[in-house]
Design a protein around this motif. Structure first.
Motif, PDB file in Angstrom:
ATOM      1  N   GLU A 260     -10.598 100.464  -3.857  1.00 35.61           N
ATOM      2  CA  GLU A 260     -10.466  99.863  -5.187  1.00 35.61           C
ATOM      3  C   GLU A 260     -11.821  99.832  -5.859  1.00 35.61           C
ATOM      4  OE1 GLU A 260      -8.760  95.950  -4.880  1.00 35.61           O
ATOM      5  OE2 GLU A 260      -7.173  96.670  -3.575  1.00 35.61           O
ATOM      6  N   ARG A 261     -11.803  99.688  -7.162  1.00 33.36           N
ATOM      7  CA  ARG A 261     -13.077  99.498  -7.859  1.00 33.36           C
ATOM      8  C   ARG A 261     -13.575  98.097  -7.545  1.00 33.36           C
ATOM      9  NH1 ARG A 261     -10.069 101.586 -12.908  1.00 33.36           N
ATOM     10  NH2 ARG A 261     -10.463 103.811 -12.724  1.00 33.36           N
ATOM     11  N   LYS A 262     -14.888  97.953  -7.432  1.00 28.20           N
ATOM     12  CA  LYS A 262     -15.442  96.607  -7.277  1.00 28.20           C
ATOM     13  C   LYS A 262     -15.961  96.160  -8.642  1.00 28.20           C
ATOM     14  CE  LYS A 262     -18.195  93.756  -4.232  1.00 28.20           C
ATOM     15  NZ  LYS A 262     -19.118  93.008  -5.067  1.00 28.20           N
ATOM     16  N   TYR A 263     -15.274  95.192  -9.184  1.00 25.84           N
ATOM     17  CA  TYR A 263     -15.601  94.716 -10.528  1.00 25.84           C
ATOM     18  C   TYR A 263     -16.728  93.704 -10.458  1.00 25.84           C
ATOM     19  CZ  TYR A 263     -11.279  97.001 -11.708  1.00 25.84           C
ATOM     20  OH  TYR A 263     -10.318  97.936 -11.879  1.00 25.84           O
ATOM     21  N   ARG A 267     -14.595  85.769  -9.422  1.00 27.91           N
ATOM     22  CA  ARG A 267     -13.289  85.699  -8.776  1.00 27.91           C
ATOM     23  C   ARG A 267     -12.420  84.637  -9.432  1.00 27.91           C
ATOM     24  NH1 ARG A 267     -12.479  87.111  -3.228  1.00 27.91           N
ATOM     25  NH2 ARG A 267     -10.249  87.340  -2.890  1.00 27.91           N
ATOM     26  N   ARG A 299     -13.532  80.780  -7.559  1.00 28.51           N
ATOM     27  CA  ARG A 299     -13.617  81.051  -6.124  1.00 28.51           C
ATOM     28  C   ARG A 299     -13.728  79.762  -5.315  1.00 28.51           C
ATOM     29  NH1 ARG A 299     -17.963  84.867  -3.265  1.00 28.51           N
ATOM     30  NH2 ARG A 299     -18.136  83.673  -1.362  1.00 28.51           N
ATOM     31  N   GLU A 328     -10.321  89.297 -10.564  1.00 30.11           N
ATOM     32  CA  GLU A 328     -11.693  89.141 -11.047  1.00 30.11           C
ATOM     33  C   GLU A 328     -11.642  89.035 -12.566  1.00 30.11           C
ATOM     34  OE1 GLU A 328     -13.999  89.110  -8.695  1.00 30.11           O
ATOM     35  OE2 GLU A 328     -15.873  89.866  -9.516  1.00 30.11           O
ATOM     36  N   PHE A 368      -6.177  92.228  -8.296  1.00 31.61           N
ATOM     37  CA  PHE A 368      -6.091  93.177  -7.192  1.00 31.61           C
ATOM     38  C   PHE A 368      -5.152  92.722  -6.079  1.00 31.61           C
ATOM     39  CE2 PHE A 368     -10.393  91.164  -7.145  1.00 31.61           C
ATOM     40  CZ  PHE A 368     -10.199  90.268  -6.099  1.00 31.61           C
ATOM     41  N   LYS A 438     -10.420  98.609   1.730  1.00 35.69           N
ATOM     42  CA  LYS A 438      -9.501  97.628   2.307  1.00 35.69           C
ATOM     43  C   LYS A 438      -8.535  98.310   3.272  1.00 35.69           C
ATOM     44  CE  LYS A 438      -9.685  94.614  -1.725  1.00 35.69           C
ATOM     45  NZ  LYS A 438      -8.946  93.898  -2.783  1.00 35.69           N
ATOM     46  N   ARG A 449     -13.817  85.989   6.078  1.00 37.18           N
ATOM     47  CA  ARG A 449     -14.650  87.136   5.757  1.00 37.18           C
ATOM     48  C   ARG A 449     -14.459  88.127   6.899  1.00 37.18           C
ATOM     49  NH1 ARG A 449     -18.547  87.461   2.232  1.00 37.18           N
ATOM     50  NH2 ARG A 449     -18.899  85.243   1.990  1.00 37.18           N
ATOM     51  N   LYS A 455     -17.147  95.617   1.522  1.00 37.77           N
ATOM     52  CA  LYS A 455     -17.876  96.103   0.356  1.00 37.77           C
ATOM     53  C   LYS A 455     -18.936  97.040   0.873  1.00 37.77           C
ATOM     54  CE  LYS A 455     -20.552  91.925   0.658  1.00 37.77           C
ATOM     55  NZ  LYS A 455     -21.061  90.729   0.085  1.00 37.77           N
TER      56      LYS A 455
HETATM   57  P1  ATP Z   1     -19.964  87.049  -0.929  1.00 38.88           P
HETATM   58  O1  ATP Z   1     -18.481  87.179  -1.101  1.00 38.88           O
HETATM   59  O2  ATP Z   1     -20.482  87.965   0.154  1.00 38.88           O
HETATM   60  O3  ATP Z   1     -20.455  85.667  -0.828  1.00 38.88           O
HETATM   61  P2  ATP Z   1     -20.194  87.808  -3.617  1.00 38.88           P
HETATM   62  O4  ATP Z   1     -19.421  86.656  -4.113  1.00 38.88           O
HETATM   63  O5  ATP Z   1     -21.396  88.227  -4.365  1.00 38.88           O
HETATM   64  O6  ATP Z   1     -20.684  87.606  -2.157  1.00 38.88           O
HETATM   65  P3  ATP Z   1     -19.266  90.216  -2.615  1.00 38.88           P
HETATM   66  O7  ATP Z   1     -19.130  89.847  -1.178  1.00 38.88           O
HETATM   67  O8  ATP Z   1     -20.409  91.054  -3.022  1.00 38.88           O
HETATM   68  O9  ATP Z   1     -19.184  88.940  -3.524  1.00 38.88           O
HETATM   69  O10 ATP Z   1     -17.928  90.935  -2.956  1.00 38.88           O
HETATM   70  C1  ATP Z   1     -16.719  90.295  -2.848  1.00 38.88           C
HETATM   71  C2  ATP Z   1     -16.352  89.861  -4.224  1.00 38.88           C
HETATM   72  O11 ATP Z   1     -16.171  91.004  -5.051  1.00 38.88           O
HETATM   73  C3  ATP Z   1     -15.023  89.154  -4.320  1.00 38.88           C
HETATM   74  O12 ATP Z   1     -15.149  87.786  -4.031  1.00 38.88           O
HETATM   75  C4  ATP Z   1     -14.619  89.399  -5.755  1.00 38.88           C
HETATM   76  O13 ATP Z   1     -15.132  88.378  -6.569  1.00 38.88           O
HETATM   77  C5  ATP Z   1     -15.322  90.692  -6.119  1.00 38.88           C
HETATM   78  N1  ATP Z   1     -14.415  91.834  -6.338  1.00 38.88           N
HETATM   79  C6  ATP Z   1     -14.518  92.728  -7.343  1.00 38.88           C
HETATM   80  N2  ATP Z   1     -13.592  93.669  -7.272  1.00 38.88           N
HETATM   81  C7  ATP Z   1     -12.841  93.391  -6.183  1.00 38.88           C
HETATM   82  C8  ATP Z   1     -11.719  94.020  -5.576  1.00 38.88           C
HETATM   83  N3  ATP Z   1     -11.166  95.131  -6.071  1.00 38.88           N
HETATM   84  N4  ATP Z   1     -11.217  93.435  -4.458  1.00 38.88           N
HETATM   85  C9  ATP Z   1     -11.753  92.317  -3.940  1.00 38.88           C
HETATM   86  N5  ATP Z   1     -12.831  91.686  -4.468  1.00 38.88           N
HETATM   87  C10 ATP Z   1     -13.367  92.210  -5.578  1.00 38.88           C
END
Ligand code: ATP
Length: 597
Positions: A260-263, A267, A299, A328, A368, A438, A449, A455
């Protein structure tokens, strides 16, 4: 159960170093709390041992600051004690429980010694139940004079406390319980106290997000009761989290990866019921406010509904069944490009003038995951099934392709690293953070986690590459150079430092192309930097004389016939321009070889 008993037990727990013994202590405490007609007391005690007054799913607090608490303690301690004295002792002792326990509130002399203690729990009744009632009354006090009312109620509680009661009451009020009881401890203790399997307790906790309710249900209805617990629209659960990982690792573990794209946003969990939701705590008065159709939680499960009217409108317009969606919120600029995460956060924090904030930074949701739809909990379903359900929930007409569905984060399923690379490149190009990987078969694990969501790992190593070619962009980017060809020096790692030495194109070997992770602004800058070095042009393709060095991140170095070095950088990303370096400082094929080992 008397509050004094709770305090005694809390002291014993705090003094206990061994984890297993702590679980045993908490289990006995819960059993004793359950004695007789103790359902409600069990619920309260299961929260209090963790320092919570309200269920974990609500961001509700007592809304009393430390100074109100100091004032109440000072008043209860006697006429010659001021809030300043309390603060001084706090500075000396460093912990409010110790400070509260250091005063003589008269509790040692027995109840009623002082007569007329103030309010509810200040009177004869000092049970856990009565203390909780007073705390809830205190939390509910609002409007003019409410702070005085809160101090009065707290004074009533502290008045005539024994020292242990005062210690744990003060810590509870200021959310600083810290007696070494974590979530796992309460989970295990509930299992032990009411003879129910820990896995069932765990599942019930995941769907309800309330240790109090789970303890009560375990006590009243045992395993069957726990298994019957479900998600509730309006009651947030913890978000599933991601570990770091690589594409290679994901494909090794799963064969087929969900991509998936990571936006780059924040959250949210959206709870929507077209005919209205009403979530209540066991005592319906406590959380009676959640009656709106749509609730948006951050979140941390904070209710951010009012700050994000766009999300509420989206839900009202588009959702026809009760659902809980995970996603997101992203901010978008006028040209449709995503804005950085900080812009989204500004919107989340905004309490006033939301309409104005909305004009400045518009947000939209991208979902998502689908955790619940139309009465059905989906946490145990595989990701692929949940995502199909999500598509159905968001689809406006049956003919719509997934890519056309507004608010849907696409899910690709593939075993092909090249396709993943393409998706990653496109995602970065469109201004997203990259990709998430995923496991397509994985269930949704709230608060975990785990390894099912990954990621992309940040680049550990970077390479300094000479830019030897580029392509003119298209459309909006027609005046920018992009898709930069990267090269490293042929030969070994020895730098050629002789004065005036210059790397000749024939001494460079190509190693890949970087097109991604670069904003329009940056592209404009890079074009300005590189254009003077254009050696020849052929259509869109440009040859560049070696002059500029890019620092580039990557996931892996592969052997490849595509590039003259014999190697290709997998998932190359632009990190920056190394203006402090010349092409003869760039990395070499020999270094690539060493890094691959
Ligand atoms: P962490 O969760 O490690 O504390 P963070 O909040 O900066 O750090 P990352 O771990 O870098 O987040 O990445 C997970 C977050 O990415 C998710 O909590 C969500 O907010 C965001 N996200 C964006 N796109 C997606 C996706 N497609 N699926 C799941 N999460 C996504």
């Amino acid at each position: 159960m008397e509050f004094a008993t709770f305090a005694d037990r809390a002291a014993a727990i705090e003094a206990e170093p061994a984890d297993l013994e702590i679980v045993a202590h908490v289990a006995t405490l819960l059993e004793d709390a359950a004695d007789g007609d103790g359902s409600r007391t069990v619920e309260i005690v299961a929260r209090y041992v963790q320092g919570r007054i309200f269920p974990a799913w609500t961001s509700r607090t007592l809304d009393v600051g430390p100074s109100a608490c100091y004032e109440a303690i000072a008043r209860a301690a006697g006429t010659n004690v001021s809030p300043d004295d309390v603060e001084e002792r706090l500075a000396e002792r460093g912990e409010i429980g110790d400070v509260a326990a250091s005063y003589d509130f008269g509790g040692q002399r027995g109840l009623g010694a002082f007569g007329g203690g103030g309010d509810a729990a200040g009177g004869e009744d000092r049970t856990v139940l009565a203390v909780d009632e007073t705390l809830r009354e205190l939390a509910a006090a609002e409007g003019a004079g409410s702070q005085d009312r809160k101090v009065d109620l707290l004074f009533g509680l502290f008045n005539r406390c024994s020292s242990d009661e005062a210690r744990y009451l003060a810590r509870l009020v200021l959310a600083e319980m810290r007696i070494g009881v974590g979530e796992g401890t309460v989970r295990d203790a509930i299992g032990e106290a009411f003879d129910v399997p820990v896995e069932d307790v765990e599942r019930a906790l995941q769907v309800s997000n309330d240790y109090g309710e789970v303890a009560r249900v375990a006590r009243e209805d045992g395993r069957e009761g726990l298994d019957a617990m479900t998600l509730a629209v309006g009651r947030p659960i913890q978000a599933m989290l991601a570990q770091t990982g690589t594409v290679t690792g994901a494909l090794e573990d799963w064969d087929v990866a969900g991509v998936e794209r990571k936006y780059d946003g924040a959250r949210v969990q959206l709870h929507h019921d077209p005919i209205g939701v009403a979530v209540e705590d066991a005592d319906a008065t406590a959380v009676g406010e959640s009656t709106a159709e749509t609730r948006v939680f951050s979140r941390n499960m904070e209710d951010v509904t009012d700050a994000l009217p766009e999300i509420v409108e989206f839900a009202d317009d588009r959702l026809e069944e009760p659902v809980i969606l995970d996603g997101e919120v992203v901010a978008i600029a006028d040209d449709g490009e995503p804005l950085p995460f900080q812009e989204v956060l500004k919107r989340f924090r905004r309490k006033h003038d939301v309409a104005k904030a909305r004009e400045d930074v518009a947000v939209r949701p991208v979902f998502f995951d689908c955790l619940h739809a139309d009465g059905e909990d989906l946490l145990e379903e595989p990701l692929a099934t949940r995502h199909d359900r999500l598509e159905r929930v968001l689809r406006e007409d049956p003919e719509q392709e997934p890519a056309q569905i507004e608010g849907l984060s696409l899910l690709w399923r593939t075993d092909d690293p090249d396709e993943i690379e393409r998706i990653d490149a496109e995602a970065l190009e469109a201004g997203h953070e990259g990709i998430m990987l995923k496991a397509p078969d994985s269930t949704y694990s709230p608060g975990r986690r785990g390894k099912h969501w990954r990621k992309r790992k940040p680049d550990v190593e970077t390479l300094d590459c000479v830019v030897t070619g580029a392509e003119w962009g298209e459309g909006r980017r027609a005046t920018f150079l992009g898709t930069f060809e990267l090269s490293v020096r042929a030969g070994d790692s020895e730098k050629r430092r002789s004065a005036g030495s210059a790397v000749e194109p024939q001494n460079l070997e190509t190693v890949g192309k970087v097109a991604t992770g670069i904003t329009d602004e940056k592209l404009a800058e890079l074009t300005e930097l590189l254009e003077p070095h254009v050696a020849s042009e052929d259509g869109k393709r440009v040859e560049l004389e070696p002059a500029v060095v890019f620092e580039v991140g990557y996931e892996e170095i592969q052997s490849s016939p595509t590039y003259s070095s014999g190697y290709a950088l997998r998932f190359p990303r632009f990190v920056g321009v190394r203006s402090d370096k010349d092409p003869d400082d760039a990395d070499t094929v020999a270094r690539l070889e060493r890094l691959r080992e």
